[in-house]
Design a protein around this motif. Structure first.
Motif, short mmCIF file in Angstrom:
data_model
loop_
_atom_site.label_atom_id
_atom_site.label_comp_id
_atom_site.label_asym_id
_atom_site.label_seq_id
_atom_site.Cartn_x
_atom_site.Cartn_y
_atom_site.Cartn_z
N ASP A 65 10.61 -23.90 2.17
CA ASP A 65 11.72 -22.94 2.30
C ASP A 65 12.36 -22.66 0.94
O ASP A 65 12.66 -21.50 0.61
CB ASP A 65 12.76 -23.49 3.27
CG ASP A 65 12.26 -23.54 4.71
OD1 ASP A 65 11.29 -22.82 5.02
OD2 ASP A 65 12.81 -24.31 5.52
N ASN A 123 14.03 -12.99 8.70
CA ASN A 123 14.19 -12.78 10.13
C ASN A 123 15.34 -11.80 10.39
O ASN A 123 16.15 -11.52 9.51
CB ASN A 123 14.41 -14.10 10.88
CG ASN A 123 15.66 -14.83 10.42
OD1 ASN A 123 16.78 -14.33 10.57
ND2 ASN A 123 15.50 -16.03 9.88
N ARG A 185 8.59 -18.57 15.18
CA ARG A 185 8.91 -18.57 13.75
C ARG A 185 10.31 -19.11 13.53
O ARG A 185 10.52 -20.02 12.74
CB ARG A 185 8.76 -17.13 13.22
CG ARG A 185 9.56 -16.79 11.96
CD ARG A 185 9.12 -17.57 10.74
NE ARG A 185 9.93 -17.22 9.60
CZ ARG A 185 11.07 -17.81 9.25
NH1 ARG A 185 11.53 -18.82 9.96
NH2 ARG A 185 11.73 -17.43 8.18
N SER A 186 11.30 -18.55 14.23
CA SER A 186 12.69 -18.97 14.04
C SER A 186 13.52 -18.52 15.23
O SER A 186 13.27 -17.47 15.82
CB SER A 186 13.25 -18.36 12.75
OG SER A 186 14.65 -18.53 12.68
N LYS A 188 16.30 -17.44 14.92
CA LYS A 188 17.10 -16.33 14.41
C LYS A 188 16.33 -15.01 14.41
O LYS A 188 16.86 -13.99 13.99
CB LYS A 188 17.59 -16.64 12.99
CG LYS A 188 18.59 -17.79 12.93
CD LYS A 188 19.08 -18.00 11.50
CE LYS A 188 20.09 -19.14 11.44
NZ LYS A 188 20.59 -19.36 10.05
N GLU A 211 10.28 -24.60 16.10
CA GLU A 211 10.38 -23.59 15.05
C GLU A 211 9.38 -23.95 13.94
O GLU A 211 9.46 -25.04 13.38
CB GLU A 211 11.80 -23.54 14.50
CG GLU A 211 12.83 -23.05 15.50
CD GLU A 211 14.22 -22.95 14.89
OE1 GLU A 211 14.54 -21.89 14.32
OE2 GLU A 211 14.97 -23.93 14.97
N GLY A 213 8.79 -22.06 11.06
CA GLY A 213 9.25 -21.71 9.71
C GLY A 213 8.53 -20.53 9.08
O GLY A 213 9.10 -19.83 8.26
#
Length: 287
Positions: A65, A123, A185-186, A188, A211, A213
């Motif tokens: 990240d 996202n 993926r997320s 969010k 999740e 990432g």
């Protein structure tokens, strides 16, 4: 840690392979392996679960990240100096699940007179947050999250499909997925809302929701049979379709609308031109 080690690590995570990462960076595989080992020694952690392919550990995901953002900033800095500091730049955010052909059409706009794009990928929720904080001029995101101060420009619709490992049985009913692990993926991302609708409509209680990432990690885990995922149909490329199984099931969860957002107060000189150019570029797109 140095930038070359970080770039090597990011490439390995995204490609899921030391060999592929070496090819992309024009290095031999042993060089990439050594850089990963040096990173692990410097940080005092294990970055990959090597007993399960090249899946990042919790520490590895954290470094990815950070590394993705750092590498992106360096590439952006180099690009800005190559293109010239005085140019008029429009900052555009694009959701990560956007299919490659769509990105290509958007990049074609970058070559048009009057528009020079600085593209950021993320996202839906993080991009809208950046838009509201004046860190971006416009975003292309999943529909349904616009605020009262946003201009909404519908772009296209696509369908969401379920993906599983290649050997999985055909999914006849979404209720069959009860107690299954789900990958995304997320939380969010805009598609998480569709996943919640799928759970509701199918009466599903997932075993767990993980999740991942990034989409490369998500698809890698799908291939390994670690869970099922709900993704854009057009994001499953031809080569990937040979490695996983795609299940098309009808439901209100399966529609995914994409729109362009920008603030009503924006005074960017290129916005009107950009808006029409993007709409024209995507008008003939077939999901």
């Amino acid at each position: 840690m140095n930038i070359n080690e970080l770039m090597a690590f990011v490439e390995v995570v995204e490609s899921g392979s030391m060999t592929l990462a070496a090819g992309r960076l024009h290095r031999v595989q042993s060089s990439i392996s050594q850089r990963i080992k040096r990173l692990e020694q410097q940080l005092g952690v294990t970055l990959f679960d090597r007993g399960n392919g090249l899946v990042p550990t919790e520490e590895g995901q954290l470094l990815y990240d950070y590394g993705k953002r750092i590498v992106g900033l360096i590439e952006e800095c180099e690009w800005r100096f190559r293109r010239g500091l005085a140019r008029d730049v429009l900052r555009l955010g694009v959701i990560e699940c956007m299919p490659a052909p769509i990105i290509d059409r958007i990049m074609d706009v970058n070559d048009a007179d009057g528009v020079e794009l600085n593209i950021v990928v993320g996202n839906t929720m993080s991009l809208i947050h950046s838009l509201n904080n004046d860190e971006l001029d416009a975003v292309i995101v999943g529909a349904g999250f616009a605020g009262a101060d946003h201009v909404r420009v519908p772009l296209f619709s696509d369908k969401l499909v379920l993906v599983t490992e290649r050997s999985a049985a055909k999914i006849d009913s979404i209720a069959d997925l009860n107690d299954s692990p789900f990958l995304l993926r997320s939380k969010k991302s805009a598609s998480f809302r569709n996943l919640e609708i799928l759970f509701l409509d199918g009466g599903i209680v997932p075993r767990r929701v993980v999740e991942c990432g990034s989409y490369p990690i998500l698809f890698m885990n799908v291939r390994k049979g670690n869970g099922v995922s709900l993704v854009l149909n057009s994001s499953v490329s031809g080569g990937l379709r040979d490695e996983i199984r795609v299940h098309e099931i009808q439901g209100r969860f399966s529609k995914f609308d994409v729109e362009l957002l920008y603030r009503k107060t924006v005074s960017h000189a290129s916005m009107t031109f950009f808006r029409q150019t993007v709409v024209d570029a995507l008008a003939s797109r077939a999901p």
